[in-house]
Design an enzyme around this catalytic site. Structure first.
Site, PDB file in Angstrom:
ATOM      1  N   CYS A 101       5.149  -0.976  -5.210  1.00 31.06           N
ATOM      2  CA  CYS A 101       3.833  -0.771  -6.182  1.00 31.06           C
ATOM      3  C   CYS A 101       2.689  -0.180  -5.478  1.00 31.06           C
ATOM      4  CB  CYS A 101       3.582  -2.265  -6.566  1.00 31.06           C
ATOM      5  SG  CYS A 101       2.142  -2.170  -7.917  1.00 31.06           S
ATOM      6  N   CYS A 199       5.065 -10.557  -8.935  1.00 25.14           N
ATOM      7  CA  CYS A 199       4.284 -10.700 -10.289  1.00 25.14           C
ATOM      8  C   CYS A 199       5.279 -10.573 -11.464  1.00 25.14           C
ATOM      9  CB  CYS A 199       3.119  -9.633 -10.236  1.00 25.14           C
ATOM     10  SG  CYS A 199       3.932  -7.836 -10.347  1.00 25.14           S
TER      11      CYS A 199
END
Length: 379
Positions: A101, A199
């Site tokens: 990410c 997440c």
């Protein structure tokens, strides 16, 4: 300086943005919408990037008196992070989605858009430090609070990305001080718990989540000699060093527990053995990148001293490293990183990331391709 503050909805990014404002920068807050999946957006989710996080980010920007926007990066996140995570596990590797990410979303897609819109830097709540050397080149270093240091997951940043990165929490001695500062500033996230889960897997059940994404087929669990000792529901749900979840029908001769030593996805086999066989002292890495300008030994191919770290909060161990230039069967040339550890590490899996340090400075990183014991190989 025009600064884009990445607002996660947590206390760290809120205080980082506050410090950027206090330093006199022209700050704009942006929250990244990284998923449209109900599991990560529903109220009460334990992961990050939830509806509550977006609201908390907005409230923080309101208190700071800065503009607030939400940018939808969900499609790119799904392709570059979520699908990569699935593909890596399907190939028998253990990826780090937070590093992916940072590499492809927060300091690639976000930074690219920020620069295109005329911003000079992106500000985040990471615990890390950028130091500019005498020639004006940026170096990535550990934060003052080594307990919270996040330089490991930022090891993927390039020279150009570091030039436009701002980490206002770099010299903060503790997380407690960040929370106290948030309280003084009237930020409602002062006591908000940290997010530790992946997440997009908010309930923390990685194996269960993968079972819905990858076709799992029952296969054999074998020992290091190739003898079947049990069965597994799907090899892709396991990782090197794992013990939990192994259903072994044949106990070890010495009665001691066995651990996952290797995943063989093509054969659909999981190899297990004693804990001692998890120890490795040589790592070969691919997809090498350097945080800032590479040190001289990278160009010459000479061996250099460093410390190697293979987990976000793992202990760095003394090591030597060198670049190895290879020619593939098709004639294509590639360069790998070879790291020799002075102290063996356990449970190192292909797909993980090895980050190299000299003192507090991050030199660079590589994706682990293979890990082995030189001592056992010599027997």
């Amino acid at each position: 300086m025009r600064v884009l503050a990445a607002m996660s909805g947590g206390v760290d990014s809120a205080v980082a943005a506050a410090r950027a404002v206090e330093a006199g920068h022209d700050v704009v807050g942006v929250h990244l919408a990284l998923s449209r999946m109900p599991g990560t957006l529903r109220t009460g989710s334990r992961g990050c990037c939830t509806i509550e996080d977006s609201r908390d980010a907005w409230r923080a920007c309101d208190v700071l008196g800065i503009p607030y926007y939400v940018w939808d990066f969900s499609e790119r996140f799904k392709e570059d992070v979520v699908q990569d995570f699935i593909d890596e596990y399907a190939a028998g590797r253990t990826p780090n989605p937070c590093m992916r990410c940072n590499e492809r979303i927060k300091f690639a897609a976000l930074l690219e858009k920020a620069i295109a819109l005329g911003f000079d830097a992106v500000c985040t709540g990471h615990y890390a430090k950028v130091i500019t050397d005498a020639d004006g080149n940026p170096e990535l270093h550990r934060a003052a609070d080594w307990a919270k240091d996040q330089s490991y997951v930022l090891g993927v940043l390039t020279h150009e990305q570091l030039k436009h990165s701002m980490f206002p929490l770099a010299d903060t001695p503790s997380k407690a001080e960040v929370r106290a500062e948030a309280e003084r500033r009237g930020l409602s996230v002062a006591n908000k718990p940290d997010s530790h889960d992946i997440c997009f897997i908010p309930d923390g059940d990685t194996a269960g989540w993968l079972a819905e994404k990858i076709e799992m087929t029952t296969g054999d669990i074998v020992d290091e000699a190739g003898t079947k000792v049990g069965e597994h529901p799907g090899a892709n749900a396991f990782t090197v060093g794992q013990r939990r979840g192994l259903k072994l029908g044949t106990p070890a001769a010495d009665g001691k527990p066995r651990f996952v030593l290797e995943i063989r996805p093509k054969e659909n086999k999981v190899v297990v053995g004693p804990e001692a066989l998890l120890a490795i002292d040589e790592i070969r890495g691919i997809k090498v990148s350097w945080a800032g300008l590479p040190i001289a030994e990278v160009a010459t191919g000479d061996e250099f001293d460093c410390h190697a770290q293979v987990r976000a909060h793992g202990d760095p161990v003394p090591a030597t490293a060198r670049m190895e230039r290879l020619t593939d069967d098709d004639g294509a040339e590639r360069t790998n990183l070879v790291v020799t550890l002075a102290t063996p590490l356990r449970g190192v899996a292909p797909g993980q990331t090895v980050v190299l340090y000299q003192g507090s400075r991050v030199l660079g990183q590589a994706t682990i391709d293979t890990a082995r014991s030189l001592q056992r190989a010599a027997l």
